[in-house]
Design a protein around this motif. Structure first.
Motif, short mmCIF file in Angstrom:
data_model
loop_
_atom_site.label_atom_id
_atom_site.label_comp_id
_atom_site.label_asym_id
_atom_site.label_seq_id
_atom_site.Cartn_x
_atom_site.Cartn_y
_atom_site.Cartn_z
N VAL A 149 -0.89 -0.92 1.20
CA VAL A 149 -0.70 -2.06 2.11
C VAL A 149 -0.17 -3.27 1.37
O VAL A 149 0.54 -4.11 1.94
CB VAL A 149 -2.02 -2.40 2.86
CG1 VAL A 149 -2.44 -1.26 3.76
CG2 VAL A 149 -3.13 -2.78 1.89
N THR A 150 -0.51 -3.37 0.08
CA THR A 150 0.00 -4.49 -0.72
C THR A 150 1.49 -4.32 -1.01
O THR A 150 2.27 -5.26 -0.86
CB THR A 150 -0.79 -4.60 -2.04
OG1 THR A 150 -2.18 -4.81 -1.75
CG2 THR A 150 -0.28 -5.77 -2.88
N VAL A 151 1.88 -3.13 -1.42
CA VAL A 151 3.29 -2.86 -1.72
C VAL A 151 4.17 -3.04 -0.50
O VAL A 151 5.26 -3.62 -0.57
CB VAL A 151 3.45 -1.43 -2.29
CG1 VAL A 151 4.92 -1.05 -2.37
CG2 VAL A 151 2.79 -1.32 -3.66
N HIS A 152 3.69 -2.57 0.64
CA HIS A 152 4.50 -2.61 1.87
C HIS A 152 4.25 -3.87 2.70
O HIS A 152 4.81 -4.00 3.80
CB HIS A 152 4.22 -1.37 2.72
CG HIS A 152 4.62 -0.09 2.05
ND1 HIS A 152 5.94 0.29 1.88
CD2 HIS A 152 3.87 0.90 1.49
CE1 HIS A 152 5.99 1.45 1.26
NE2 HIS A 152 4.75 1.84 1.00
N LYS A 153 3.42 -4.79 2.17
CA LYS A 153 3.15 -6.06 2.85
C LYS A 153 2.69 -5.83 4.29
O LYS A 153 3.14 -6.47 5.23
CB LYS A 153 4.38 -6.97 2.85
CG LYS A 153 4.95 -7.26 1.47
CD LYS A 153 3.96 -8.03 0.61
CE LYS A 153 4.55 -8.32 -0.77
NZ LYS A 153 3.57 -9.01 -1.65
N PHE A 154 1.77 -4.88 4.43
CA PHE A 154 1.28 -4.52 5.76
C PHE A 154 -0.11 -5.12 5.98
O PHE A 154 -0.95 -5.11 5.09
CB PHE A 154 1.20 -2.99 5.90
CG PHE A 154 0.89 -2.52 7.29
CD1 PHE A 154 1.90 -2.26 8.19
CD2 PHE A 154 -0.44 -2.37 7.71
CE1 PHE A 154 1.61 -1.83 9.49
CE2 PHE A 154 -0.74 -1.94 9.00
CZ PHE A 154 0.30 -1.67 9.89
N GLY A 155 -0.35 -5.68 7.17
CA GLY A 155 -1.66 -6.21 7.52
C GLY A 155 -1.67 -7.71 7.72
O GLY A 155 -0.70 -8.42 7.40
N LEU A 156 -2.76 -8.20 8.29
CA LEU A 156 -2.86 -9.60 8.70
C LEU A 156 -2.63 -10.59 7.58
O LEU A 156 -1.95 -11.60 7.77
CB LEU A 156 -4.25 -9.84 9.33
CG LEU A 156 -4.54 -9.14 10.66
CD1 LEU A 156 -5.98 -9.41 11.08
CD2 LEU A 156 -3.57 -9.64 11.73
N VAL A 157 -3.20 -10.33 6.41
CA VAL A 157 -3.09 -11.33 5.33
C VAL A 157 -1.65 -11.48 4.86
O VAL A 157 -1.27 -12.54 4.33
CB VAL A 157 -4.01 -10.97 4.14
CG1 VAL A 157 -5.46 -10.91 4.57
CG2 VAL A 157 -3.60 -9.67 3.48
N HIS A 158 -0.82 -10.46 5.06
CA HIS A 158 0.59 -10.54 4.67
C HIS A 158 1.43 -11.13 5.80
O HIS A 158 2.32 -11.95 5.56
CB HIS A 158 1.11 -9.16 4.28
CG HIS A 158 0.34 -8.52 3.17
ND1 HIS A 158 0.39 -8.98 1.88
CD2 HIS A 158 -0.51 -7.45 3.16
CE1 HIS A 158 -0.38 -8.24 1.10
NE2 HIS A 158 -0.94 -7.31 1.87
N TRP A 159 1.14 -10.73 7.02
CA TRP A 159 1.93 -11.21 8.15
C TRP A 159 1.69 -12.69 8.42
O TRP A 159 2.60 -13.41 8.82
CB TRP A 159 1.59 -10.41 9.40
CG TRP A 159 1.89 -8.95 9.29
CD1 TRP A 159 2.82 -8.36 8.48
CD2 TRP A 159 1.26 -7.88 10.01
NE1 TRP A 159 2.81 -7.00 8.64
CE2 TRP A 159 1.87 -6.66 9.57
CE3 TRP A 159 0.26 -7.82 10.96
CZ2 TRP A 159 1.49 -5.42 10.07
CZ3 TRP A 159 -0.12 -6.58 11.47
CH2 TRP A 159 0.49 -5.39 11.03
N LEU A 160 0.46 -13.14 8.17
CA LEU A 160 0.12 -14.55 8.44
C LEU A 160 0.35 -15.45 7.23
O LEU A 160 0.18 -16.66 7.34
CB LEU A 160 -1.34 -14.65 8.89
CG LEU A 160 -1.71 -13.88 10.17
CD1 LEU A 160 -3.20 -14.03 10.45
CD2 LEU A 160 -0.89 -14.38 11.35
N HIS A 161 0.69 -14.85 6.09
CA HIS A 161 0.95 -15.61 4.86
C HIS A 161 -0.21 -16.56 4.55
O HIS A 161 -0.04 -17.76 4.34
CB HIS A 161 2.26 -16.40 4.98
CG HIS A 161 3.45 -15.55 5.31
ND1 HIS A 161 4.01 -14.68 4.39
CD2 HIS A 161 4.16 -15.41 6.46
CE1 HIS A 161 5.02 -14.03 4.96
NE2 HIS A 161 5.15 -14.46 6.20
#
Length: 272
Positions: A75-87
């Motif tokens: 999920v970190t590599v693919h920037k998947f999930g709330l913490v990545h989408w909401l920056h």
């Protein structure tokens, strides 16, 4: 903050064990001076039985924990999930991941285990302890660990939880588990305000009462928010409680093989 993240991302196994065992030893010693209940039992024998269950959990972590770590990496590599989408900034990542981690890693699977009969029979081992103390927090059947980790992985995907946050969450969850199960006196004027935000010792003890409806309350581990939000919060004087389960003989709580076989014992009847 970079150093903080780097520490948790690469936290040595020895440090994780120190947090787990250090917290348990601290509260175990505290119980000797300020016990809520003065049980008539052999503390070392009781702790030994519960720590065997902890050992099975640690072994499962070694075997299957790599799956969870790989999901965190993905999920970190693919920037998947709330913490990545909401920056989100780091402080917000910590708050959100602790909150949602408590929901997926604790509240949801815990409540399901009180509703689904075959899951409940695994969870009964935790509730069968008639002398709840800090070591009770480690008392989980190996099958229960698999349920909880499955839902934790779902939470990791939803949040996009990075590996450093996963290790931080696990450490916080362990310390709250020790705190909540510890057989210590906490005056209501201290405990009740704690329970407004966090799961307090007196609040969690209600969950270990031997009969429903109290058994089916207070499913959270860190935040009382989820129990308050979903209507499962309960609070009462812990000195009025009795531990164990009304469908089990109290004398079986330290019979290790009986407990391990309990989920498959068709003679044990439940209301679930």
């Amino acid at each position: 903050m970079d150093k903080f993240i780097a520490y948790w991302e690469h936290i040595p196994s020895a440090h994780r064990i120190l947090i787990l065992m250090g917290g348990m030893i601290f509260f175990w010693l505290l119980e000797g001076y300020y016990p809520l209940f003065r049980f008539s039992f052999k503390r070392y024998r009781h702790a030994g039985v519960n720590l065997i269950f902890l050992l099975t959990t640690l072994i499962l972590n070694l075997i299957f924990g790599l799956v969870t770590i790989r999901v965190c990496d993905a999920v970190t590599v693919h920037k998947f999930g709330l913490v990545h989408w909401l920056h989100l900034p780091v402080w917000a990542v910590i708050v959100v991941c602790l909150l949602i981690g408590d929901l997926f890693g604790q509240y949801i699977p815990h409540r399901l285990m009180h509703r689904v009969k075959w899951m409940w029979k695994f969870h009964m081992i935790h509730h069968s302890d008639t002398k709840v103390d800090v070591t009770t927090g480690t008392r989980h059947h190996p099958g229960e660990w698999l349920f909880r980790e499955f839902f934790m992985i779902i939470g990791i995907v939803v949040m996009g939880m990075p590996i450093w946050m996963y290790f931080l969450y696990r450490s916080c969850a362990a310390l709250f588990t020790h705190f909540n199960h510890a057989n210590i006196i906490v005056p209501e004027w201290i405990d009740r305000p704690i329970s407004w935000i966090f799961v307090s010792p007196n609040m969690h003890k209600v969950h270990h009462h031997y009969m429903r409806p109290y058994t089916d309350t207070n499913y959270s581990n860190i935040f009382s928010l989820w129990d308050r939000l979903f209507g499962t919060f309960a609070y009462t004087d812990p000195s009025t409680l009795r531990y164990g389960l009304d469908v089990l003989d109290d004398e079986t709580d330290e019979k290790l093989m009986y407990q391990l076989k309990l989920p498959f014992n068709k003679n044990i009847k439940t209301d679930y």
